[in-house]
Write a protein that holds these residues in place. Sequence first.
Motif, PDB file in Angstrom:
ATOM      1  N   VAL A 163      33.590  15.676  52.870  1.00 42.70           N
ATOM      2  CA  VAL A 163      33.922  16.695  51.899  1.00 42.70           C
ATOM      3  C   VAL A 163      33.018  16.798  51.128  1.00 42.70           C
ATOM      4  O   VAL A 163      32.145  15.669  50.698  1.00 42.70           O
ATOM      5  CB  VAL A 163      34.949  17.637  51.872  1.00 42.70           C
ATOM      6  N   LEU A 164      32.380  18.153  50.442  1.00 42.42           N
ATOM      7  CA  LEU A 164      30.583  17.893  49.433  1.00 42.42           C
ATOM      8  C   LEU A 164      30.718  18.846  48.545  1.00 42.42           C
ATOM      9  O   LEU A 164      32.578  19.732  48.737  1.00 42.42           O
ATOM     10  CB  LEU A 164      29.802  19.105  50.350  1.00 42.42           C
ATOM     11  N   TYR A 165      31.002  18.936  47.607  1.00 42.02           N
ATOM     12  CA  TYR A 165      31.142  19.373  46.689  1.00 42.02           C
ATOM     13  C   TYR A 165      30.041  19.353  44.830  1.00 42.02           C
ATOM     14  O   TYR A 165      29.656  19.075  44.224  1.00 42.02           O
ATOM     15  CB  TYR A 165      32.866  18.393  45.667  1.00 42.02           C
ATOM     16  N   ALA A 166      29.893  21.108  44.767  1.00 42.97           N
ATOM     17  CA  ALA A 166      29.150  21.075  43.683  1.00 42.97           C
ATOM     18  C   ALA A 166      29.961  21.761  42.545  1.00 42.97           C
ATOM     19  O   ALA A 166      29.815  23.123  42.432  1.00 42.97           O
ATOM     20  CB  ALA A 166      27.676  22.124  44.158  1.00 42.97           C
ATOM     21  N   PRO A 167      30.789  21.070  41.749  1.00 40.56           N
ATOM     22  CA  PRO A 167      31.285  22.516  40.492  1.00 40.56           C
ATOM     23  C   PRO A 167      30.559  22.535  39.845  1.00 40.56           C
ATOM     24  O   PRO A 167      29.649  22.299  39.408  1.00 40.56           O
ATOM     25  CB  PRO A 167      32.484  21.013  40.375  1.00 40.56           C
ATOM     26  N   GLY A 168      30.900  23.845  39.279  1.00 40.47           N
ATOM     27  CA  GLY A 168      30.125  24.950  38.472  1.00 40.47           C
ATOM     28  C   GLY A 168      29.590  25.612  39.081  1.00 40.47           C
ATOM     29  O   GLY A 168      29.085  27.115  38.298  1.00 40.47           O
ATOM     30  N   VAL A 169      29.292  25.739  40.509  1.00 44.22           N
ATOM     31  CA  VAL A 169      28.456  26.693  41.033  1.00 44.22           C
ATOM     32  C   VAL A 169      29.627  27.951  40.873  1.00 44.22           C
ATOM     33  O   VAL A 169      30.764  28.289  41.797  1.00 44.22           O
ATOM     34  CB  VAL A 169      28.114  26.266  42.483  1.00 44.22           C
ATOM     35  N   ARG A 170      29.210  29.134  40.976  1.00 43.63           N
ATOM     36  CA  ARG A 170      29.362  30.251  41.033  1.00 43.63           C
ATOM     37  C   ARG A 170      29.584  31.768  41.462  1.00 43.63           C
ATOM     38  O   ARG A 170      29.961  32.757  41.870  1.00 43.63           O
ATOM     39  CB  ARG A 170      29.805  30.769  38.891  1.00 43.63           C
ATOM     40  N   THR A 171      28.054  31.842  41.762  1.00 40.44           N
ATOM     41  CA  THR A 171      27.822  32.459  42.509  1.00 40.44           C
ATOM     42  C   THR A 171      27.250  32.881  44.173  1.00 40.44           C
ATOM     43  O   THR A 171      27.824  31.651  44.485  1.00 40.44           O
ATOM     44  CB  THR A 171      25.672  33.422  41.883  1.00 40.44           C
ATOM     45  N   ARG A 172      27.453  34.352  44.556  1.00 48.14           N
ATOM     46  CA  ARG A 172      27.769  34.153  45.777  1.00 48.14           C
ATOM     47  C   ARG A 172      26.758  33.557  46.854  1.00 48.14           C
ATOM     48  O   ARG A 172      26.824  32.891  47.551  1.00 48.14           O
ATOM     49  CB  ARG A 172      27.477  35.823  46.507  1.00 48.14           C
ATOM     50  N   GLU A 173      25.522  34.218  46.421  1.00 50.88           N
ATOM     51  CA  GLU A 173      24.003  33.561  46.761  1.00 50.88           C
ATOM     52  C   GLU A 173      24.156  31.733  46.680  1.00 50.88           C
ATOM     53  O   GLU A 173      24.292  31.864  47.762  1.00 50.88           O
ATOM     54  CB  GLU A 173      22.752  33.732  45.964  1.00 50.88           C
ATOM     55  N   ASP A 174      24.611  30.916  45.547  1.00 50.35           N
ATOM     56  CA  ASP A 174      24.435  29.905  45.461  1.00 50.35           C
ATOM     57  C   ASP A 174      25.991  29.049  46.862  1.00 50.35           C
ATOM     58  O   ASP A 174      25.638  28.150  47.173  1.00 50.35           O
ATOM     59  CB  ASP A 174      24.444  29.675  44.112  1.00 50.35           C
ATOM     60  N   ILE A 175      26.582  29.630  46.375  1.00 46.68           N
ATOM     61  CA  ILE A 175      27.975  28.974  47.126  1.00 46.68           C
ATOM     62  C   ILE A 175      26.769  29.112  48.838  1.00 46.68           C
ATOM     63  O   ILE A 175      27.433  28.118  48.901  1.00 46.68           O
ATOM     64  CB  ILE A 175      28.980  29.473  47.278  1.00 46.68           C
ATOM     65  N   ALA A 176      26.923  30.492  48.778  1.00 51.28           N
ATOM     66  CA  ALA A 176      26.304  30.316  50.709  1.00 51.28           C
ATOM     67  C   ALA A 176      25.373  29.049  50.535  1.00 51.28           C
ATOM     68  O   ALA A 176      25.196  29.159  52.444  1.00 51.28           O
ATOM     69  CB  ALA A 176      26.332  31.985  51.020  1.00 51.28           C
ATOM     70  N   ALA A 177      24.705  28.690  49.928  1.00 54.37           N
ATOM     71  CA  ALA A 177      23.054  28.531  49.895  1.00 54.37           C
ATOM     72  C   ALA A 177      23.989  27.214  50.412  1.00 54.37           C
ATOM     73  O   ALA A 177      23.388  26.442  50.941  1.00 54.37           O
ATOM     74  CB  ALA A 177      22.352  28.652  48.906  1.00 54.37           C
ATOM     75  N   ALA A 189      41.862  23.979  35.306  1.00 52.87           N
ATOM     76  CA  ALA A 189      42.874  25.474  34.968  1.00 52.87           C
ATOM     77  C   ALA A 189      44.259  26.095  34.226  1.00 52.87           C
ATOM     78  O   ALA A 189      44.187  26.793  33.796  1.00 52.87           O
ATOM     79  CB  ALA A 189      42.090  26.627  36.039  1.00 52.87           C
ATOM     80  N   LEU A 190      44.787  25.107  35.301  1.00 51.69           N
ATOM     81  CA  LEU A 190      46.429  25.352  35.016  1.00 51.69           C
ATOM     82  C   LEU A 190      47.133  24.864  34.242  1.00 51.69           C
ATOM     83  O   LEU A 190      47.617  25.553  33.294  1.00 51.69           O
ATOM     84  CB  LEU A 190      47.157  25.711  36.766  1.00 51.69           C
ATOM     85  N   THR A 191      46.068  23.747  33.780  1.00 52.60           N
ATOM     86  CA  THR A 191      46.106  23.169  32.805  1.00 52.60           C
ATOM     87  C   THR A 191      45.971  23.880  31.268  1.00 52.60           C
ATOM     88  O   THR A 191      46.616  23.474  30.923  1.00 52.60           O
ATOM     89  CB  THR A 191      45.795  21.879  32.361  1.00 52.60           C
ATOM     90  N   ARG A 192      45.104  24.045  31.324  1.00 53.03           N
ATOM     91  CA  ARG A 192      44.545  25.072  30.342  1.00 53.03           C
ATOM     92  C   ARG A 192      45.287  26.498  29.979  1.00 53.03           C
ATOM     93  O   ARG A 192      45.305  27.023  28.823  1.00 53.03           O
ATOM     94  CB  ARG A 192      43.125  25.665  30.965  1.00 53.03           C
ATOM     95  N   VAL A 193      45.707  26.936  31.052  1.00 54.01           N
ATOM     96  CA  VAL A 193      46.677  27.999  31.682  1.00 54.01           C
ATOM     97  C   VAL A 193      48.223  27.735  30.422  1.00 54.01           C
ATOM     98  O   VAL A 193      48.301  28.248  30.056  1.00 54.01           O
ATOM     99  CB  VAL A 193      46.842  28.428  32.628  1.00 54.01           C
ATOM    100  N   ALA A 194      49.024  26.523  31.238  1.00 55.33           N
ATOM    101  CA  ALA A 194      49.920  25.843  30.377  1.00 55.33           C
ATOM    102  C   ALA A 194      49.287  25.396  29.381  1.00 55.33           C
ATOM    103  O   ALA A 194      50.433  26.119  27.913  1.00 55.33           O
ATOM    104  CB  ALA A 194      50.088  24.965  30.918  1.00 55.33           C
ATOM    105  N   THR A 231      38.203  29.487  36.191  1.00 56.20           N
ATOM    106  CA  THR A 231      38.241  31.253  35.253  1.00 56.20           C
ATOM    107  C   THR A 231      37.950  31.852  36.580  1.00 56.20           C
ATOM    108  O   THR A 231      37.414  31.521  37.785  1.00 56.20           O
ATOM    109  CB  THR A 231      37.377  30.635  34.696  1.00 56.20           C
ATOM    110  N   ASP A 232      37.831  33.543  36.390  1.00 52.27           N
ATOM    111  CA  ASP A 232      38.251  34.436  37.055  1.00 52.27           C
ATOM    112  C   ASP A 232      36.392  34.945  37.653  1.00 52.27           C
ATOM    113  O   ASP A 232      36.665  35.947  35.831  1.00 52.27           O
ATOM    114  CB  ASP A 232      38.971  35.479  36.579  1.00 52.27           C
ATOM    115  N   THR A 233      35.767  34.598  38.565  1.00 52.79           N
ATOM    116  CA  THR A 233      34.482  35.088  38.395  1.00 52.79           C
ATOM    117  C   THR A 233      34.834  36.170  38.902  1.00 52.79           C
ATOM    118  O   THR A 233      33.846  36.502  39.382  1.00 52.79           O
ATOM    119  CB  THR A 233      33.863  34.097  38.943  1.00 52.79           C
ATOM    120  N   GLY A 234      35.617  36.891  39.746  1.00 49.61           N
ATOM    121  CA  GLY A 234      36.295  37.938  40.477  1.00 49.61           C
ATOM    122  C   GLY A 234      36.115  37.509  41.876  1.00 49.61           C
ATOM    123  O   GLY A 234      36.348  38.808  42.605  1.00 49.61           O
ATOM    124  N   LEU A 235      35.626  36.680  42.148  1.00 50.84           N
ATOM    125  CA  LEU A 235      35.616  35.913  43.574  1.00 50.84           C
ATOM    126  C   LEU A 235      36.855  36.017  44.341  1.00 50.84           C
ATOM    127  O   LEU A 235      37.914  35.358  43.075  1.00 50.84           O
ATOM    128  CB  LEU A 235      35.138  35.067  43.859  1.00 50.84           C
TER     129      LEU A 235
END
Length: 264
Positions: A173-187, A225-230, A203-207
């Motif tokens: 499985v591949l994972y680049a944490p921090g990517v946010r835009t549709r374009e970068d995710i699709a790439a 994120a859930l930890t920080r919500v708590a 966070t809530d990016t709208g996606l």
Amino acid sequence: MNFRELHEQGCFVIPNPWDRGTAIALAAMGFPALATTSAGFAFARGVPDAPHALGVHAVLDNIAEIVDAVDVPVNADFQAGYADDLAGLAANVRRCVATGVAGLSIEDARGGGGDPLYPLPEAVERIRAAHVAIDGADVLLTARAECYLYGHPDPLRESITRLQAYAEAGADVLYAPGVRTREDIAAIVAAVHPLPVNVLMSTDTGLTVADLAELGVRRISVGSALTRVAWGALLSAARRIAETGSFFGLADAASFDELNRMFG
């Protein structure tokens, strides 16, 4: 459905509990798998999220506690393997596998001064060592490229280069944490196809889940994120009491009976 099968089609959310209670609660909501969070565990212990703040023994105990608490697959956030040398990394990966995890993640950031990322050849060898250490167990290896989180000047290009190399080294499985835009995710999804991609929603990016599924993402985690919500709810309510004498912040508390039933 086992953990490997979950990654073969569709898209699923893998939320991140930080202890036994939060794992039980999330599993009860119907999530098909869970993932530990180094940050969540660190904050619960009153230390920062840094590899040196919690030793590998404490981390392994936390992973084992969460695995034992639920009947769904658990992926371990194993940072960079809690060892700088390959032999130490491999030994720690074997210990992590022995906890009963269905998967584990290894990142390519070493922290500290200078360049926070391992040079690519060294990072590839670390993923290869982790893959070999899993030694045929049915445990998925997630390789993380930390370029977005550590301010690389060209995070998309460097993430793709690294993730493709990690795939060759045995990552599942591949994972680049921090990517946010549709374009970068699709790439990223296109660049490592057909291997599954995990996307972090911290966070809530709208996606939405549906949006990410449409982009070809297989797995969505929420990290700390859930930890920080708590923590946010606790700090907000406690500050109201301390600063204004108001107990208004307690209005949204979970009921005693609900929690008692959940853990009964």
